[in-house]
Scaffold this motif. Structure first.
Motif, PDB file in Angstrom:
ATOM      1  N   CYS A  69       0.843  -1.206   0.000  1.00 14.86           N
ATOM      2  CA  CYS A  69       0.000   0.000   0.000  1.00 14.86           C
ATOM      3  C   CYS A  69       0.875   1.252   0.000  1.00 14.86           C
ATOM      4  O   CYS A  69       1.476   1.608   1.016  1.00 14.86           O
ATOM      5  CB  CYS A  69      -0.912  -0.019   1.233  1.00 14.86           C
ATOM      6  N   ASN A  70       0.955   1.901  -1.136  1.00 12.58           N
ATOM      7  CA  ASN A  70       1.675   3.167  -1.221  1.00 12.58           C
ATOM      8  C   ASN A  70       0.987   4.057  -2.252  1.00 12.58           C
ATOM      9  O   ASN A  70      -0.096   3.739  -2.738  1.00 12.58           O
ATOM     10  CB  ASN A  70       3.158   2.934  -1.580  1.00 12.58           C
ATOM     11  N   THR A  71       1.583   5.170  -2.590  1.00 12.57           N
ATOM     12  CA  THR A  71       0.963   6.139  -3.488  1.00 12.57           C
ATOM     13  C   THR A  71       0.598   5.505  -4.836  1.00 12.57           C
ATOM     14  O   THR A  71       1.438   4.889  -5.489  1.00 12.57           O
ATOM     15  CB  THR A  71       1.911   7.328  -3.737  1.00 12.57           C
ATOM     16  N   ASP A  72      -0.650   5.653  -5.221  1.00 16.34           N
ATOM     17  CA  ASP A  72      -1.172   5.159  -6.506  1.00 16.34           C
ATOM     18  C   ASP A  72      -1.124   3.638  -6.653  1.00 16.34           C
ATOM     19  O   ASP A  72      -1.316   3.109  -7.749  1.00 16.34           O
ATOM     20  CB  ASP A  72      -0.420   5.784  -7.696  1.00 16.34           C
ATOM     21  N   SER A  73      -0.890   2.918  -5.561  1.00 11.77           N
ATOM     22  CA  SER A  73      -0.804   1.454  -5.654  1.00 11.77           C
ATOM     23  C   SER A  73      -2.145   0.805  -5.957  1.00 11.77           C
ATOM     24  O   SER A  73      -2.203  -0.359  -6.337  1.00 11.77           O
ATOM     25  CB  SER A  73      -0.242   0.873  -4.345  1.00 11.77           C
ATOM     26  N   GLN A  74      -3.243   1.556  -5.785  1.00 16.66           N
ATOM     27  CA  GLN A  74      -4.555   0.972  -6.043  1.00 16.66           C
ATOM     28  C   GLN A  74      -4.717   0.549  -7.503  1.00 16.66           C
ATOM     29  O   GLN A  74      -5.481  -0.367  -7.812  1.00 16.66           O
ATOM     30  CB  GLN A  74      -5.690   1.931  -5.646  1.00 16.66           C
ATOM     31  N   PHE A  75      -3.975   1.181  -8.413  1.00 16.24           N
ATOM     32  CA  PHE A  75      -4.092   0.835  -9.832  1.00 16.24           C
ATOM     33  C   PHE A  75      -3.453  -0.533 -10.092  1.00 16.24           C
ATOM     34  O   PHE A  75      -4.027  -1.377 -10.789  1.00 16.24           O
ATOM     35  CB  PHE A  75      -3.430   1.915 -10.693  1.00 16.24           C
ATOM     36  N   GLU A  76      -2.260  -0.779  -9.523  1.00 14.23           N
ATOM     37  CA  GLU A  76      -1.620  -2.080  -9.683  1.00 14.23           C
ATOM     38  C   GLU A  76      -2.383  -3.146  -8.914  1.00 14.23           C
ATOM     39  O   GLU A  76      -2.498  -4.294  -9.372  1.00 14.23           O
ATOM     40  CB  GLU A  76      -0.170  -2.023  -9.192  1.00 14.23           C
ATOM     41  N   TYR A  77      -2.937  -2.766  -7.750  1.00 10.53           N
ATOM     42  CA  TYR A  77      -3.716  -3.716  -6.954  1.00 10.53           C
ATOM     43  C   TYR A  77      -4.967  -4.140  -7.724  1.00 10.53           C
ATOM     44  O   TYR A  77      -5.310  -5.330  -7.762  1.00 10.53           O
ATOM     45  CB  TYR A  77      -4.114  -3.068  -5.622  1.00 10.53           C
ATOM     46  N   THR A  78      -5.631  -3.186  -8.352  1.00 10.47           N
ATOM     47  CA  THR A  78      -6.828  -3.480  -9.153  1.00 10.47           C
ATOM     48  C   THR A  78      -6.484  -4.380 -10.336  1.00 10.47           C
ATOM     49  O   THR A  78      -7.230  -5.304 -10.673  1.00 10.47           O
ATOM     50  CB  THR A  78      -7.467  -2.179  -9.670  1.00 10.47           C
ATOM     51  N   GLU A  79      -5.331  -4.131 -10.970  1.00 16.49           N
ATOM     52  CA  GLU A  79      -4.893  -4.969 -12.097  1.00 16.49           C
ATOM     53  C   GLU A  79      -4.718  -6.424 -11.659  1.00 16.49           C
ATOM     54  O   GLU A  79      -5.157  -7.345 -12.361  1.00 16.49           O
ATOM     55  CB  GLU A  79      -3.574  -4.435 -12.660  1.00 16.49           C
ATOM     56  N   CYS A  80      -4.112  -6.629 -10.487  1.00 17.17           N
ATOM     57  CA  CYS A  80      -3.916  -7.990  -9.990  1.00 17.17           C
ATOM     58  C   CYS A  80      -5.253  -8.650  -9.656  1.00 17.17           C
ATOM     59  O   CYS A  80      -5.458  -9.836  -9.932  1.00 17.17           O
ATOM     60  CB  CYS A  80      -3.004  -7.972  -8.760  1.00 17.17           C
ATOM     61  N   LEU A  81      -6.172  -7.892  -9.063  1.00 17.08           N
ATOM     62  CA  LEU A  81      -7.501  -8.439  -8.767  1.00 17.08           C
ATOM     63  C   LEU A  81      -8.222  -8.833 -10.052  1.00 17.08           C
ATOM     64  O   LEU A  81      -8.920  -9.856 -10.095  1.00 17.08           O
ATOM     65  CB  LEU A  81      -8.336  -7.423  -7.986  1.00 17.08           C
ATOM     66  N   ASP A  82      -8.064  -8.038 -11.105  1.00 15.23           N
ATOM     67  CA  ASP A  82      -8.685  -8.357 -12.400  1.00 15.23           C
ATOM     68  C   ASP A  82      -8.132  -9.673 -12.960  1.00 15.23           C
ATOM     69  O   ASP A  82      -8.877 -10.486 -13.522  1.00 15.23           O
ATOM     70  CB  ASP A  82      -8.447  -7.232 -13.403  1.00 15.23           C
ATOM     71  N   ILE A  83      -6.828  -9.878 -12.803  1.00 16.27           N
ATOM     72  CA  ILE A  83      -6.198 -11.116 -13.284  1.00 16.27           C
ATOM     73  C   ILE A  83      -6.731 -12.317 -12.505  1.00 16.27           C
ATOM     74  O   ILE A  83      -7.066 -13.356 -13.077  1.00 16.27           O
ATOM     75  CB  ILE A  83      -4.666 -11.021 -13.161  1.00 16.27           C
TER      76      ILE A  83
END
Length: 224
Positions: A69-83
């Motif tokens: 959890c860091n700055t703008d990490s929600q975008f990479e986190y969302t990408e992993c959830l999508d996968i």
């Protein structure tokens, strides 16, 4: 053991002369005797991998090391959830799905940062759970002991798969910031053990300069 592993530079290898400090990857390991029952999947990325297991019930195991959890990490986190979503959608009709790993988000109600919210919504949408009610014992402990949380999970869609769910105590000789999470399932994986492997034993070297010697000495005194 055999394994299915991806590292942070698997898809974009870094030149050995330019390697930064070591970065993590993600891996699934299994006994050699299971190999004929295992299929490594190409699905995923350097943080998400999956295998199929032919057993008493067909299994799809997904292992994930989610972004911190860091700055703008929600975008990479969302990408992993999508996968992960795509893999579950692809195999849930034919296989029992198990999602496990360092999810870098908690299902506990005591915390609710951006990753926690996304993980809780995803788990609810996909019908995932630990299969049993578990305690609020933490699985991650910051090396400086400044914080701790429960962020490592083994999640299933079918609760009947789980016979026992255990979060281990943090061992004094465990140099990881995480403790182990274990599940006993109802799945039977037939395997033939090769006689040559019966007497093999792993050798371990304790890193005395890094371990928690105070906790280790306390356990010795208690006879544990």
């Amino acid at each position: 053991m055999e394994n299915h592993t991806r590292c942070s530079d698997t898809n974009d290898p870094i030149d050995s002369f330019k390697l930064p400090k070591g970065k993590a990857g993600v891996s699934i390991l299994w006994p050699n005797a299971w190999t004929n029952s295992i299929k490594k999947l190409k699905d995923g990325n350097e943080r998400v991998i999956a295998i199929l297991i032919t057993a008493s019930q067909e299994l799809c195991i997904i292992n994930a090391y989610m972004p911190t959890c860091n700055t703008d990490s929600q975008f990479e986190y969302t990408e992993c959830l999508d996968i992960i979503y795509d893999i579950i959608q692809k195999y849930q009709e034919t296989h029992k799905v198990i999602l496990c790993g360092d999810l870098n988000g908690t299902l506990l109600s005591t915390r609710s940062n951006k990753h926690d919210k996304m993980l809780k919504n995803f788990v609810a949408e996909m019908g995932l759970s630990t299969g049993q009610d578990i305690c609020e014992k933490h699985t991650f402990f910051h090396h400086a002991w400044s914080s701790s949380s429960q962020i490592d999970y083994i999640l299933v869609q079918d609760k009947k798969l789980v016979l026992n769910y255990t979060i281990d105590e943090k061992s004094s000789i465990n140099l990881s910031a995480h403790t182990s999470v274990r599940v006993i399932t109802t799945i039977d994986i037939p395997a033939k053990v090769k006689s040559a492997n019966k007497n093999r034993k792993a050798k371990y070297k304790l890193q005395w300069d890094q371990m928690d010697t105070n906790q280790y000495n306390r356990l010795i005194q208690l006879g544990i």
